[in-house]
Design a protein around this motif. Structure first.
Motif, PDB file in Angstrom:
ATOM      1  N   GLN A   1      60.590 -26.753  36.156  1.00 60.32           N
ATOM      2  CA  GLN A   1      59.964 -27.304  34.964  1.00 60.32           C
ATOM      3  C   GLN A   1      60.503 -26.566  33.744  1.00 60.32           C
ATOM      4  O   GLN A   1      60.766 -25.363  33.796  1.00 60.32           O
ATOM      5  N   ILE A   2      60.646 -27.300  32.636  1.00 59.31           N
ATOM      6  CA  ILE A   2      61.222 -26.712  31.424  1.00 59.31           C
ATOM      7  C   ILE A   2      60.273 -26.956  30.257  1.00 59.31           C
ATOM      8  O   ILE A   2      60.374 -27.973  29.552  1.00 59.31           O
ATOM      9  N   PRO A   3      59.343 -26.039  30.013  1.00 58.52           N
ATOM     10  CA  PRO A   3      58.480 -26.188  28.839  1.00 58.52           C
ATOM     11  C   PRO A   3      59.305 -26.121  27.556  1.00 58.52           C
ATOM     12  O   PRO A   3      60.425 -25.593  27.543  1.00 58.52           O
ATOM     13  N   ASN A   4      58.738 -26.635  26.482  1.00 56.54           N
ATOM     14  CA  ASN A   4      59.376 -26.537  25.175  1.00 56.54           C
ATOM     15  C   ASN A   4      58.761 -25.431  24.327  1.00 56.54           C
ATOM     16  O   ASN A   4      58.857 -25.444  23.100  1.00 56.54           O
ATOM     17  N   PHE A   5      58.147 -24.479  24.996  1.00 59.10           N
ATOM     18  CA  PHE A   5      57.514 -23.343  24.331  1.00 59.10           C
ATOM     19  C   PHE A   5      57.562 -22.152  25.283  1.00 59.10           C
ATOM     20  O   PHE A   5      57.655 -22.334  26.496  1.00 59.10           O
ATOM     21  N   GLY A   6      57.484 -20.952  24.736  1.00 51.15           N
ATOM     22  CA  GLY A   6      57.446 -19.775  25.596  1.00 51.15           C
ATOM     23  C   GLY A   6      58.220 -18.607  24.998  1.00 51.15           C
ATOM     24  O   GLY A   6      58.958 -18.749  24.025  1.00 51.15           O
ATOM     25  N   VAL A   7      58.020 -17.461  25.626  1.00 47.21           N
ATOM     26  CA  VAL A   7      58.684 -16.226  25.208  1.00 47.21           C
ATOM     27  C   VAL A   7      60.095 -16.208  25.777  1.00 47.21           C
ATOM     28  O   VAL A   7      60.319 -16.580  26.934  1.00 47.21           O
ATOM     29  N   ALA A   8      61.039 -15.755  24.994  1.00 48.54           N
ATOM     30  CA  ALA A   8      62.431 -15.683  25.450  1.00 48.54           C
ATOM     31  C   ALA A   8      62.599 -14.620  26.531  1.00 48.54           C
ATOM     32  O   ALA A   8      61.801 -13.683  26.656  1.00 48.54           O
ATOM     33  N   GLY A   9      63.652 -14.765  27.341  1.00 51.11           N
ATOM     34  CA  GLY A   9      64.029 -13.729  28.308  1.00 51.11           C
ATOM     35  C   GLY A   9      63.259 -13.746  29.605  1.00 51.11           C
ATOM     36  O   GLY A   9      63.319 -12.785  30.372  1.00 51.11           O
ATOM     37  N   LYS A  10      62.549 -14.829  29.903  1.00 53.91           N
ATOM     38  CA  LYS A  10      61.751 -14.915  31.124  1.00 53.91           C
ATOM     39  C   LYS A  10      62.304 -16.008  32.039  1.00 53.91           C
ATOM     40  O   LYS A  10      63.115 -16.832  31.657  1.00 53.91           O
ATOM     41  N   GLY A  11      61.802 -16.019  33.279  1.00 57.57           N
ATOM     42  CA  GLY A  11      62.160 -17.078  34.211  1.00 57.57           C
ATOM     43  C   GLY A  11      63.512 -16.851  34.853  1.00 57.57           C
ATOM     44  O   GLY A  11      64.197 -15.848  34.608  1.00 57.57           O
ATOM     45  N   PRO A  12      63.932 -17.812  35.689  1.00 58.41           N
ATOM     46  CA  PRO A  12      65.196 -17.647  36.420  1.00 58.41           C
ATOM     47  C   PRO A  12      66.395 -17.643  35.482  1.00 58.41           C
ATOM     48  O   PRO A  12      66.387 -18.270  34.428  1.00 58.41           O
ATOM     49  N   LYS A  13      67.420 -16.907  35.905  1.00 54.73           N
ATOM     50  CA  LYS A  13      68.672 -16.913  35.158  1.00 54.73           C
ATOM     51  C   LYS A  13      69.350 -18.261  35.378  1.00 54.73           C
ATOM     52  O   LYS A  13      69.343 -18.810  36.468  1.00 54.73           O
ATOM     53  N   LEU A  14      69.895 -18.815  34.325  1.00 58.20           N
ATOM     54  CA  LEU A  14      70.603 -20.088  34.447  1.00 58.20           C
ATOM     55  C   LEU A  14      71.922 -19.867  35.174  1.00 58.20           C
ATOM     56  O   LEU A  14      72.608 -18.872  34.957  1.00 58.20           O
TER      57      LEU A  14
END
Length: 248
Positions: A179-192
Motif C-alpha cells: 500500500q502507498i499512502p500519500n502521507f507519512g514521515v520520510a525514511g520509513k518502510g521497505p527500501k524500493l
C-alpha cells in the motif's frame, strides 16, 4: 507481499500502460459541457475492446462501470451515470485495463469548460504532487519517501491529503502489495527495489481530508463539500530510475 517484476514483465506492463494512456488522452478530449458520464464510459470500453484488452474495473468486486468518473466533491470510485457535465465542473477519470496478463492503471482530473482559479490550482498542485512522488521512486529511497513527497508538497500549498484511500502495487493483480499512502514521515518502510511496480495516486482535497462513502457503496465524497482532484500513474522502479508506464 511485494512481487518484483522482470524486465520482460515490465515491458508487458508498459504495453498495458500505453493503452490506458491513449484512452485517457481520448477521454480528455471528449470532456466538455453537455457530455454525459455514461458517454465517457462507453468510449473507454469501446476503445479498450478495439485494442484487444479488457477493462480492469468493470465487475471488479462488483463495480458496474469500466471508468470511474468522480465529479467535483467526489473523490474516487464515482459512477459513470447519465449525469451531464456542466461548465465549471472538474472530473476525475480513473481507468485501467488488463492486457497480456498484466494491469495498467492511471487517472487524470480534467476541467469542464472554464473553471474557477481555486479549482485550477487544486488540479495543478495534485498533478505536480504526483510527479514529486515519482521523482523519489528509485532504489535510493524508501516507500514512505514517496508518501512524504506528496504530503509535503500539497500541504505547503494549502490543500489536504486523503487518508482513507491509498496507492498500491500492481502487476498480474490490480491491487498488490505494498500500500502507498500519500502521507507519512520520510525514511520509513521497505527500501524500493528494481522490479517494483507502483500505482502512485495522490487524492487531494480543497478543504479537509475527511471523506465518506455514499449509499451506492462506492462513491467517496468530501465530508465538507470541498472539491477533490486525483492523478495516478503506474510506475516501475528500475536500475535507471523511475519509469512511467502509463504515459504516452
Amino acid at each position: 507481499m511485494i512481487v518484483l517484476k522482470s524486465p520482460a514483465e515490465i515491458e508487458k506492463m508498459a504495453a498495458a500502460g500505453r493503452i490506458v494512456a491513449e484512452i485517457l488522452a481520448g477521454l480528455r478530449e471528449k470532456v466538455a459541457p453537455g457530455v454525459a458520464l455514461a458517454e465517457l464510459d462507453a468510449f473507454a470500453e469501446r476503445e479498450t475492446l478495439k485494442r484487444k484488452a479488457k477493462p480492469a474495473f468493470k465487475g471488479y468486486s462488483g463495480f458496474p462501470f469500466s471508468l470511474c468518473c468522480s465529479v467535483n466533491e467526489q473523490v474516487v470510485h464515482g459512477f459513470a451515470t447519465q449525469r451531464v457535465l456542466v461548465a465549471g465542473d472538474i472530473v476525475s477519470l480513473d481507468f485501467g485495463v488488463v492486457y497480456g496478463g498484466f494491469y495498467g492503471d492511471s487517472a487524470i482530473t480534467v476541467p469542464v469548460g472554464e473553471i474557477s482559479p481555486a479549482a485550477a490550482k487544486l488540479i495543478k498542485v495534485t498533478e505536480e504532487s504526483l510527479y514529486k512522488a515519482i521523482e523519489v521512486a528509485d532504489a535510493s529511497h524508501r516507500l514512505s519517501d514517496v508518501s512524504h513527497a506528496v504530503q509535503a508538497y500539497v500541504e505547503a500549498r494549502g490543500f489536504s491529503v486523503v487518508r482513507d484511500f491509498v496507492g498500491h502495487g500492481i502487476g498480474k493483480e490490480l491491487h498488490e502489495g505494498p500500500q502507498i499512502p500519500n502521507f507519512g514521515v520520510a525514511g520509513k518502510g521497505p527500501k524500493l527495489k528494481p522490479g517494483m511496480v507502483l500505482a502512485i495516486e495522490p487524492m487531494i482535497n480543497e478543504k479537509g481530508y475527511d471523506v465518506r462513502v455514499l449509499a451506492d457503496g462506492w462513491t467517496a465524497v468530501t465530508t465538507d463539500g470541498g472539491l477533490s482532484a486525483h492523478f495516478e500513474h503506474t510506475v516501475a522502479v528500475t536500475d535507471n530510475g523511475p519509469l512511467i508506464l502509463t504515459q504516452i
